[in-house]
Design an enzyme around this catalytic site. Structure first.
Site, PDB file in Angstrom:
ATOM      1  CB  SER A 141     -90.730 -58.281 -52.264  1.00 58.34           C
ATOM      2  OG  SER A 141     -89.803 -58.245 -53.279  1.00 58.34           O
TER       3      SER A 141
ATOM      4  CE1 TYR B  94     -93.106 -62.727 -53.798  1.00 56.71           C
ATOM      5  CE2 TYR B  94     -91.889 -61.028 -54.781  1.00 56.71           C
ATOM      6  CZ  TYR B  94     -92.122 -61.832 -53.911  1.00 56.71           C
ATOM      7  OH  TYR B  94     -91.243 -61.784 -52.686  1.00 56.71           O
TER       8      TYR B  94
HETATM    9  P1  NAP Z   1     -88.726 -69.380 -48.290  1.00 57.65           P
HETATM   10  O1  NAP Z   1     -87.249 -69.641 -48.088  1.00 57.65           O
HETATM   11  O2  NAP Z   1     -89.253 -70.162 -49.486  1.00 57.65           O
HETATM   12  O3  NAP Z   1     -89.788 -69.652 -47.132  1.00 57.65           O
HETATM   13  C1  NAP Z   1     -90.949 -69.498 -47.161  1.00 57.65           C
HETATM   14  C2  NAP Z   1     -91.590 -69.839 -45.697  1.00 57.65           C
HETATM   15  O4  NAP Z   1     -92.980 -69.396 -45.952  1.00 57.65           O
HETATM   16  C3  NAP Z   1     -91.497 -71.295 -45.501  1.00 57.65           C
HETATM   17  O5  NAP Z   1     -91.438 -71.217 -43.943  1.00 57.65           O
HETATM   18  C4  NAP Z   1     -92.647 -71.787 -45.766  1.00 57.65           C
HETATM   19  O6  NAP Z   1     -93.173 -72.935 -45.007  1.00 57.65           O
HETATM   20  C5  NAP Z   1     -93.639 -70.716 -45.561  1.00 57.65           C
HETATM   21  N1  NAP Z   1     -94.880 -70.679 -46.308  1.00 57.65           N
HETATM   22  C6  NAP Z   1     -95.159 -70.654 -47.684  1.00 57.65           C
HETATM   23  N2  NAP Z   1     -96.516 -70.938 -47.946  1.00 57.65           N
HETATM   24  C7  NAP Z   1     -97.195 -70.794 -46.970  1.00 57.65           C
HETATM   25  C8  NAP Z   1     -98.567 -70.936 -46.518  1.00 57.65           C
HETATM   26  N3  NAP Z   1     -99.268 -71.063 -47.493  1.00 57.65           N
HETATM   27  N4  NAP Z   1     -98.920 -70.847 -45.268  1.00 57.65           N
HETATM   28  C9  NAP Z   1     -98.007 -70.698 -44.137  1.00 57.65           C
HETATM   29  N5  NAP Z   1     -96.465 -70.574 -44.618  1.00 57.65           N
HETATM   30  C10 NAP Z   1     -96.191 -70.816 -45.785  1.00 57.65           C
HETATM   31  O7  NAP Z   1     -88.613 -67.838 -48.570  1.00 57.65           O
HETATM   32  P2  NAP Z   1     -88.099 -66.705 -48.161  1.00 57.65           P
HETATM   33  O8  NAP Z   1     -87.256 -66.311 -49.296  1.00 57.65           O
HETATM   34  O9  NAP Z   1     -87.537 -66.864 -46.719  1.00 57.65           O
HETATM   35  O10 NAP Z   1     -89.096 -65.509 -48.235  1.00 57.65           O
HETATM   36  C11 NAP Z   1     -89.638 -64.960 -47.010  1.00 57.65           C
HETATM   37  C12 NAP Z   1     -90.501 -63.800 -47.269  1.00 57.65           C
HETATM   38  O11 NAP Z   1     -89.666 -62.916 -47.641  1.00 57.65           O
HETATM   39  C13 NAP Z   1     -91.785 -63.882 -48.374  1.00 57.65           C
HETATM   40  O12 NAP Z   1     -92.740 -62.990 -47.982  1.00 57.65           O
HETATM   41  C14 NAP Z   1     -91.068 -63.454 -49.704  1.00 57.65           C
HETATM   42  O13 NAP Z   1     -91.852 -62.905 -50.630  1.00 57.65           O
HETATM   43  C15 NAP Z   1     -90.256 -62.303 -49.065  1.00 57.65           C
HETATM   44  N6  NAP Z   1     -89.147 -61.969 -49.875  1.00 57.65           N
HETATM   45  C16 NAP Z   1     -88.187 -62.812 -50.078  1.00 57.65           C
HETATM   46  C17 NAP Z   1     -87.091 -62.431 -51.094  1.00 57.65           C
HETATM   47  C18 NAP Z   1     -85.869 -63.188 -51.513  1.00 57.65           C
HETATM   48  O14 NAP Z   1     -85.219 -62.872 -52.613  1.00 57.65           O
HETATM   49  N7  NAP Z   1     -85.406 -64.247 -51.022  1.00 57.65           N
HETATM   50  C19 NAP Z   1     -87.065 -61.121 -51.593  1.00 57.65           C
HETATM   51  C20 NAP Z   1     -88.159 -60.214 -51.227  1.00 57.65           C
HETATM   52  C21 NAP Z   1     -88.893 -60.613 -50.425  1.00 57.65           C
HETATM   53  P3  NAP Z   1     -92.904 -74.368 -45.657  1.00 57.65           P
HETATM   54  O15 NAP Z   1     -91.538 -74.549 -46.085  1.00 57.65           O
HETATM   55  O16 NAP Z   1     -93.355 -75.286 -44.349  1.00 57.65           O
HETATM   56  O17 NAP Z   1     -93.937 -74.623 -46.865  1.00 57.65           O
END
Ligand code: NAP
Length: 249
Positions: free
Chosen positions: A144, A158
């Site tokens: 991130s 985080y």
């Molecule tokens: P999201 O929409 O909340 O999706 C999160 C995913 O991770 C879901 O598939 C969830 O599965 C899964 N997950 C959560 N906890 C888990 C666990 N303990 N074991 C296995 N799977 C788990 O998040 P996103 O925004 O797509 O983020 C994806 C990645 O990008 C993350 O690493 C996040 O830190 C990073 N990121 C996101 C942003 C942003 O602004 N969105 C920015 C920087 C980095 P379930 O739904 O089944 O629980």
């Protein structure tokens, strides 16, 4: 056409889902993991099948060693040898200064984002090695922009886990190069997914858009493009790279 069997952790929603759909559109067989939202995982698989793609959804908590081992075993049973692994599953927690954070909250963030990344990367390190004559395998870690901004007053815990993911990427790229595995990371900026709602601020991506030089949040698909490039053969000399997809942030 290049065909890469790919495993995406947290591939059911958000950025992971966009990677899964993008991989399927390239004709790659997909294994995706989910943790608590089966309906989202099923919907992603249905979308891939509707594209005539191949996908399997597997439940696993990335913070649980036995789940991670079983996830890789089931993914290989479904797809055969894996060519690419995307370590994407991650969580945030409600915004607050460090002084107010509970141990349980910090532990949950560290367990999923850091221990989970280590366990998944370790499993990839055990299973992806291949002879140098073959196209390299690829491990892509989702970090991130928080790793360089620090996320003050929101979630420094985080941000600290994502800083550790960057360091893991640097070390593992050197450790696994001789086994023909490329290791890279993508650092998304402010991306419009449901992760912000899970941290108690559903409108966060739009509210903070003015802080982004490009003045808008990114889409999951814009991040997925970078991840899929690093996961594919076109990135054949990229290893140890940390690629910012942050709209200039
Ligand atoms: P999201 O929409 O909340 O999706 C999160 C995913 O991770 C879901 O598939 C969830 O599965 C899964 N997950 C959560 N906890 C888990 C666990 N303990 N074991 C296995 N799977 C788990 O998040 P996103 O925004 O797509 O983020 C994806 C990645 O990008 C993350 O690493 C996040 O830190 C990073 N990121 C996101 C942003 C942003 O602004 N969105 C920015 C920087 C980095 P379930 O739904 O089944 O629980």
């Amino acid at each position: 056409m290049e065909k890469r069997a790919i495993l995406i952790t947290g591939g059911s929603r958000g950025i992971g889902r966009a990677v899964a759909l993008g991989a399927a559109a390239r004709g790659w067989p997909v294994a995706l993991s989910w943790h608590s939202d089966r309906a989202a995982a099923d919907e992603t698989v249905e979308q891939i099948v509707a594209l005539d793609g191949q996908a399997v959804a597997i439940r696993a908590d990335v913070a649980v060693e036995g789940d991670v081992v079983a996830l890789f075993e089931q993914a290989e049973a479904a797809l055969g040898r894996l060519d690419a692994v995307v370590v994407n599953a991650g969580i945030v927690a409600p915004s607050m200064p460090l002084a107010e954070m509970s141990l349980d909250r910090m532990r949950a963030v560290i367990d999923t984002n850091l221990l989970g990344a280590l366990l998944c990367a370790r499993e990839a390190a055990r299973r992806l090695p291949r002879p140098v004559e073959e196209p390299a395998a690829a491990l892509v870690l989702v970090s991130s922009i928080a790793a360089k901004l620090g996320s003050p007053y929101e979630y420094v815990d985080y941000a600290a886990t994502k800083g550790a993911v960057d360091t893991l990427t640097i070390g593992l790229a050197k450790e696994l190069a001789g086994q023909n595995i490329r290791v890279n990371a993508v650092r998304p900026g402010l991306i419009d997914t449901a992760i912000h709602a899970s941290g108690g601020r559903p409108g966060r991506a739009r509210e903070l858009a003015h802080l982004v030089p490009m003045q808008r949040p990114g889409t999951p698909e814009e991040v997925a493009e970078a991840i899929l490039w690093l996961a594919g053969g076109a990135a054949s000399y990229a290893s140890g790279a940390i690629l910012d997809i942050g709209g200039g942030r």
